[in-house]
Design a protein around this motif. Structure first.
Motif, PDB file in Angstrom:
ATOM      1  N   LEU A  12       0.823  -1.214   0.000  1.00 31.28           N
ATOM      2  CA  LEU A  12       0.000   0.000   0.000  1.00 31.28           C
ATOM      3  C   LEU A  12       0.861   1.270   0.000  1.00 31.28           C
ATOM      4  O   LEU A  12       1.755   1.429   0.822  1.00 31.28           O
ATOM      5  CB  LEU A  12      -0.910   0.015   1.233  1.00 31.28           C
ATOM      6  N   THR A  13       0.576   2.135  -0.937  1.00 30.42           N
ATOM      7  CA  THR A  13       1.243   3.436  -0.977  1.00 30.42           C
ATOM      8  C   THR A  13       0.188   4.534  -0.918  1.00 30.42           C
ATOM      9  O   THR A  13      -0.799   4.491  -1.647  1.00 30.42           O
ATOM     10  CB  THR A  13       2.075   3.589  -2.268  1.00 30.42           C
ATOM     11  N   GLU A  21       3.278  17.703  -7.538  1.00 32.36           N
ATOM     12  CA  GLU A  21       4.084  16.701  -6.869  1.00 32.36           C
ATOM     13  C   GLU A  21       3.195  15.672  -6.184  1.00 32.36           C
ATOM     14  O   GLU A  21       2.073  15.964  -5.791  1.00 32.36           O
ATOM     15  CB  GLU A  21       4.921  17.375  -5.789  1.00 32.36           C
ATOM     16  N   SER A  22       3.718  14.472  -6.036  1.00 36.32           N
ATOM     17  CA  SER A  22       3.025  13.462  -5.260  1.00 36.32           C
ATOM     18  C   SER A  22       4.026  12.916  -4.251  1.00 36.32           C
ATOM     19  O   SER A  22       4.992  12.252  -4.626  1.00 36.32           O
ATOM     20  CB  SER A  22       2.525  12.369  -6.204  1.00 36.32           C
ATOM     21  N   ILE A  23       3.823  13.265  -2.963  1.00 45.57           N
ATOM     22  CA  ILE A  23       4.796  12.867  -1.950  1.00 45.57           C
ATOM     23  C   ILE A  23       4.293  11.645  -1.195  1.00 45.57           C
ATOM     24  O   ILE A  23       3.258  11.707  -0.528  1.00 45.57           O
ATOM     25  CB  ILE A  23       5.035  14.005  -0.947  1.00 45.57           C
ATOM     26  N   PRO A  24       4.980  10.511  -1.301  1.00 48.85           N
ATOM     27  CA  PRO A  24       4.506   9.317  -0.605  1.00 48.85           C
ATOM     28  C   PRO A  24       4.686   9.457   0.913  1.00 48.85           C
ATOM     29  O   PRO A  24       5.748   9.875   1.366  1.00 48.85           O
ATOM     30  CB  PRO A  24       5.394   8.198  -1.158  1.00 48.85           C
ATOM     31  N   ILE A  25       3.634   9.146   1.684  1.00 45.30           N
ATOM     32  CA  ILE A  25       3.771   9.171   3.136  1.00 45.30           C
ATOM     33  C   ILE A  25       3.583   7.773   3.724  1.00 45.30           C
ATOM     34  O   ILE A  25       4.007   7.502   4.835  1.00 45.30           O
ATOM     35  CB  ILE A  25       2.791  10.161   3.805  1.00 45.30           C
ATOM     36  N   VAL A  26       2.917   6.898   2.981  1.00 51.23           N
ATOM     37  CA  VAL A  26       2.915   5.473   3.330  1.00 51.23           C
ATOM     38  C   VAL A  26       3.561   4.788   2.137  1.00 51.23           C
ATOM     39  O   VAL A  26       3.099   4.942   1.006  1.00 51.23           O
ATOM     40  CB  VAL A  26       1.487   4.943   3.572  1.00 51.23           C
ATOM     41  N   LYS A  27       4.665   4.076   2.384  1.00 56.10           N
ATOM     42  CA  LYS A  27       5.517   3.677   1.268  1.00 56.10           C
ATOM     43  C   LYS A  27       5.549   2.171   1.055  1.00 56.10           C
ATOM     44  O   LYS A  27       6.518   1.507   1.410  1.00 56.10           O
ATOM     45  CB  LYS A  27       6.932   4.210   1.499  1.00 56.10           C
ATOM     46  N   GLY A  28       4.480   1.646   0.536  1.00 57.27           N
ATOM     47  CA  GLY A  28       4.471   0.234   0.174  1.00 57.27           C
ATOM     48  C   GLY A  28       4.497  -0.702   1.362  1.00 57.27           C
ATOM     49  O   GLY A  28       5.397  -1.519   1.491  1.00 57.27           O
ATOM     50  N   VAL A  66      -4.647   6.951  -2.252  1.00 55.52           N
ATOM     51  CA  VAL A  66      -3.943   5.677  -2.390  1.00 55.52           C
ATOM     52  C   VAL A  66      -3.365   5.644  -3.794  1.00 55.52           C
ATOM     53  O   VAL A  66      -4.096   5.735  -4.775  1.00 55.52           O
ATOM     54  CB  VAL A  66      -4.902   4.486  -2.187  1.00 55.52           C
ATOM     55  N   THR A  67      -2.042   5.543  -3.915  1.00 52.17           N
ATOM     56  CA  THR A  67      -1.434   5.588  -5.241  1.00 52.17           C
ATOM     57  C   THR A  67      -0.835   4.243  -5.649  1.00 52.17           C
ATOM     58  O   THR A  67      -0.206   4.139  -6.693  1.00 52.17           O
ATOM     59  CB  THR A  67      -0.330   6.671  -5.305  1.00 52.17           C
ATOM     60  N   GLY A  68      -1.038   3.228  -4.813  1.00 55.47           N
ATOM     61  CA  GLY A  68      -0.542   1.927  -5.211  1.00 55.47           C
ATOM     62  C   GLY A  68      -0.937   0.861  -4.215  1.00 55.47           C
ATOM     63  O   GLY A  68      -1.242   1.161  -3.065  1.00 55.47           O
ATOM     64  N   GLY A  69      -0.963  -0.381  -4.688  1.00 54.01           N
ATOM     65  CA  GLY A  69      -1.221  -1.491  -3.789  1.00 54.01           C
ATOM     66  C   GLY A  69      -2.689  -1.815  -3.647  1.00 54.01           C
ATOM     67  O   GLY A  69      -3.553  -1.210  -4.289  1.00 54.01           O
ATOM     68  N   SER A  70      -2.981  -2.783  -2.794  1.00 52.58           N
ATOM     69  CA  SER A  70      -4.366  -3.207  -2.633  1.00 52.58           C
ATOM     70  C   SER A  70      -4.679  -3.501  -1.170  1.00 52.58           C
ATOM     71  O   SER A  70      -3.786  -3.752  -0.363  1.00 52.58           O
ATOM     72  CB  SER A  70      -4.634  -4.454  -3.487  1.00 52.58           C
ATOM     73  N   ILE A  71      -5.974  -3.431  -0.864  1.00 51.51           N
ATOM     74  CA  ILE A  71      -6.453  -3.760   0.481  1.00 51.51           C
ATOM     75  C   ILE A  71      -7.518  -4.831   0.298  1.00 51.51           C
ATOM     76  O   ILE A  71      -8.629  -4.552  -0.130  1.00 51.51           O
ATOM     77  CB  ILE A  71      -7.037  -2.511   1.168  1.00 51.51           C
ATOM     78  N   LEU A  72      -7.136  -6.058   0.559  1.00 54.81           N
ATOM     79  CA  LEU A  72      -8.023  -7.169   0.226  1.00 54.81           C
ATOM     80  C   LEU A  72      -8.853  -7.600   1.420  1.00 54.81           C
ATOM     81  O   LEU A  72      -8.318  -7.959   2.469  1.00 54.81           O
ATOM     82  CB  LEU A  72      -7.198  -8.355  -0.285  1.00 54.81           C
ATOM     83  N   TRP A  73     -10.169  -7.572   1.247  1.00 57.25           N
ATOM     84  CA  TRP A  73     -11.106  -8.005   2.271  1.00 57.25           C
ATOM     85  C   TRP A  73     -11.523  -9.427   1.945  1.00 57.25           C
ATOM     86  O   TRP A  73     -12.036  -9.688   0.863  1.00 57.25           O
ATOM     87  CB  TRP A  73     -12.323  -7.071   2.279  1.00 57.25           C
ATOM     88  N   HIS A  74     -11.282 -10.348   2.872  1.00 57.20           N
ATOM     89  CA  HIS A  74     -11.623 -11.747   2.618  1.00 57.20           C
ATOM     90  C   HIS A  74     -13.055 -12.013   3.074  1.00 57.20           C
ATOM     91  O   HIS A  74     -13.301 -12.211   4.259  1.00 57.20           O
ATOM     92  CB  HIS A  74     -10.642 -12.668   3.358  1.00 57.20           C
ATOM     93  N   VAL A  84      -9.694  -0.940  -2.361  1.00 56.81           N
ATOM     94  CA  VAL A  84      -9.153   0.228  -3.060  1.00 56.81           C
ATOM     95  C   VAL A  84      -9.911   0.492  -4.357  1.00 56.81           C
ATOM     96  O   VAL A  84     -10.143   1.635  -4.736  1.00 56.81           O
ATOM     97  CB  VAL A  84      -7.642   0.039  -3.355  1.00 56.81           C
ATOM     98  N   THR A  85     -10.327  -0.578  -5.026  1.00 59.02           N
ATOM     99  CA  THR A  85     -10.969  -0.393  -6.325  1.00 59.02           C
ATOM    100  C   THR A  85     -12.490  -0.331  -6.233  1.00 59.02           C
ATOM    101  O   THR A  85     -13.157  -0.131  -7.246  1.00 59.02           O
ATOM    102  CB  THR A  85     -10.585  -1.542  -7.295  1.00 59.02           C
TER     103      THR A  85
END
Ligand SMILES: Nc1ncnc2c1ncn2[C@@H]1O[C@H](COP(=O)(O)OP(=O)(O)OP(=O)(O)O)[C@@H](O)[C@H]1O
Ligand SMILES: Nc1ncnc2c1ncn2[C@@H]1O[C@H](COP(=O)(O)OP(=O)(O)OP(=O)(O)O)[C@@H](O)[C@H]1O
Ligand SMILES: [Mg+2]
Ligand SMILES: [Mg+2]
Lengths: 329, 258
Positions: A12-13, A21-28, A66-74, A84-85
């Motif tokens: 997750l990013t 600019e896009s400054i990452p604050i949570v970095k993967g 959210v600029t990357g990654g996924s949050i999967l709910w099972h 995220v999507t």
């Protein structure tokens, strides 16, 4: 770590959008929330804990995305949804049903125009859990009692402004717990409470996790809280996970210099040194992309490599991972 | 720690109305001595009367009954004017570093406030020198003086608040939950700073906190309050190793330690 997952955060990013600019604050970051377990997220102020939590239920402030990654709910063994999507409407619905969040600032999240009992009843109504009026009332009073509000049947009719800060915080906790969510996100939920009330609420959270298999993400900088209720813990620094382990393992065998620094900064009930060992300096201002380990300028270890090569997250034991060049297998 | 009493409270009472019929004692018959050079901690649950008691000691609010003496002189019956010299010797560091600093004032002027108010320095040059000395004591850089509070982190703001509080060379420093809002790293830095200042300047300190681990680090003696009254007052080692009162035991049992 565990097959029985409720939520799985993958790479997750989160970034703050500024002009061009896009400054990452949570970095993967990667994070697992197993069913029925309590996961702790710790780290200094500003390291991105709240941003991580807010991206789960899609309530990031407008400047952050959210600029990357996924949050999967099972949903079940073979049905997984990426939050995220999801469309905003679908996410709202799901979060309303399954995810409850207790915020850092309780004062701003209660409706000043509504008696607290009615506000809690509103939660039951939204979740279609309302029974007969008298049954609901009884359920609410019981909930108020279990979060440590004295005279709950009198307090049912109180207005928010008639309660002390600690009492309002407990009302928020009651509202979050009464719908029996699948996931509870508690962002510094007990920090403002005194020790006795805090102990009571932590016990309540723990019992809801064991009894009704609720999962919880507990964000705090209180290591005592982590040791008391969490099963697993992630240590975050500047938007990156530096170390993760089972709680008992982290406290008995902390490996990252940052984790060790955090632990030594905390005064104990007895046997304190004359001066506490502190991590020197402050969190640096988010700057241009730095090739090395983000912690190296404050680190007590002095290794050349750290300045130009960011270490990967290495597994060092069962469920124990560390991101540090100085730690060898 | 020497044995002279700096501040002495005798049979203080303060009642507040909660509605037409009921009132509560925020402070109920409290007597205590604070010795020169010691750090006395005030602990107890939210609402037990810690802040009210400290405000009475500092003459910010008047008690319904009882007296306060400072350096052997009763000050609770003094007029506002006669009280002034005493007030300058008691200063306070607040809980919320953000809201206790005026956002429109430069750091230099914030630190200078008490120096001006109590007319401590004759010339501007002397005052400037003192401000630099204070900045150094709280480990801030000189270039912070011309900046505004919003440019600083929570920990730095608290350092500014401490510099202001010690500017007029007070005898007694009252810290009401001064480190509660800070994260563990910054909290540790500020705790070390307070302890160092206390040792360097021989400050006497009343330290209010609901965090018993923090209190264990900083306090020489601990006063446990419940419902406006003192239930146990003893040296810190004694409170933590052999608490006598049931309530003290209960508080200690509620603390989670890693
Ligand atoms: N609205 C905003 N606009 C710009 N930057 C922000 C905003 N909110 C937060 N940030 C920045 O994002 C970073 C992460 O913030 P976050 O709130 O997640 O920290 P945190 O770990 O929860 O800290 P705390 O313990 O103080 O709550 C911080 O550096 C912060 O300055
Ligand atoms: N101005 C006031 N008017 C009415 N009641 C008050 C007032 N100030 C304090 N009280 C009441 O007096 C009691 C003691 O309050 P006080 O602020 O001294 O508690 P405290 O021990 O400092 O608590 P905390 O740890 O929450 O700061 C509380 O019940 C409070 O509601
Ligand atoms: Mg936060
Ligand atoms: Mg108070």
């Amino acid at each position: 770590m565990n097959e029985d997952l409720l939520l799985e955060i993958k790479n997750l990013t989160v970034s703050i959008q500024k002009k061009n600019e896009s400054i990452p604050i949570v970095k993967g970051i990667d994070m697992d929330l197993p069913n029925g377990q309590i996961v702790g997220l710790v780290g200094e102020s500003g390291c991105g804990k709240s941003m991580t939590a807010k991206s789960i239920n899609g309530i990031l402030p407008s400047v952050a995305k959210v600029t990357g990654g996924s949050i999967l709910w099972h949903d079940s063994k073979d049905k997984v949804t990426d939050l995220v999507t999801l469309k905003e409407k679908d996410l709202r619905k799901r979060c309303g049903q399954d995810i409850a969040m207790i915020f850092q600032e309780p004062m701003t999240s209660l409706n000043p125009m509504m008696r607290i009992g009615d506000q809690i009843r509103e939660v039951l109504r939204i979740h279609k859990l309302e029974k007969s009026p008298s049954q609901s009332r009884e359920q609410i009073i019981k909930m108020l009692e279990s979060v440590g509000i004295e005279n709950p049947s009198l307090r049912y009719n109180s207005w928010p402004h008639e309660l002390s800060g600690g009492m309002r915080q407990r009302v928020m906790i009651a509202m979050a717990m009464i719908s029996s969510p699948k996931l509870l996100i508690a962002d510094e939920a007990t920090t403002a409470l005194d020790v006795t009330t805090q102990a009571q609420i932590l016990k309540l959270m723990k019992s809801m996790c064991t009894k009704s298999s609720m999962s919880a993400l507990v964000i705090t900088h209180n290591m005592g809280v982590v040791s008391a209720i969490c099963d697993y813990v992630y240590v975050m620094y500047l938007g990156t996970v530096m170390e993760q382990a089972k709680v008992s393992e982290l406290f008995s065998n902390p490996l990252h210099p940052y984790t060790r620094g955090l632990l030594s900064s905390i005064p104990k009930l007895s046997g304190n040194p004359e001066y506490l060992k502190t991590i020197p300096g402050n969190i640096p201002v988010v700057n241009k992309k730095f090739p090395g380990c983000e912690f190296c300028i404050r680190c007590s270890e002095d290794v050349q490599k750290c300045f130009f090569e960011n270490p990967p997250l290495k597994q060092v034991g069962e469920d124990h991972f560390v991101r540090c060049h100085t730690v060898s297998l | 720690m020497d044995n002279s009493v700096l501040l002495s409270a005798s049979h203080l009472k303060k009642k507040y109305r909660i509605d037409r019929k009921n009132s509560i004692f925020a402070v109920n018959d409290v007597s205590l001595d604070i010795f020169t050079g010691e750090t006395l901690a005030l602990v107890g649950e939210s609402g037990c009367g810690k802040s009210t008691l400290s405000k009475i000691l500092m003459q910010i609010i008047k008690p319904d009954e009882g007296t306060v003496s400072f350096e052997g002189k009763e000050i609770s019956s003094l007029s506002e004017r006669a009280l002034r010299p005493y007030i300058s010797r008691m200063q306070m560091v607040f809980q919320d570093p953000a809201s206790s600093l005026d956002p429109r004032m430069k750091i230099r002027d914030i630190i200078a406030e008490p120096l001006k108010a109590f007319k401590i320095y004759g010339t501007q040059a002397e005052m400037n020198e003192r401000i630099l000395e204070l900045t150094d004591m709280v480990e801030l850089k000189e270039d912070c003086l011309n900046r505004y509070p919003h440019e600083f982190s929570g920990g730095q703001k608290q350092r500014i608040g401490i510099a202001r509080a010690i500017a007029a060379s007070p005898k007694l420093l009252v810290c009401d939950e001064s480190v509660s809002a800070l994260d563990v790293c910054v909290q540790a830095q500020i705790l070390n700073l307070l302890k160092r200042l206390k040792n360097q300047l021989g400050l006497t300190c009343l330290f209010i906190s609901h965090d018993l681990s923090v209190v264990s680090f900083i306090a020489d003696r601990v006063c446990v309050m419940k419902n406006g009254a003192i239930c146990e007052l003893a040296p810190a080692e004694k409170i933590y190793s052999a608490p006598e009162h049931e309530y003290t035991k209960y508080l200690l049992a509620s603390v989670y330690c890693p």
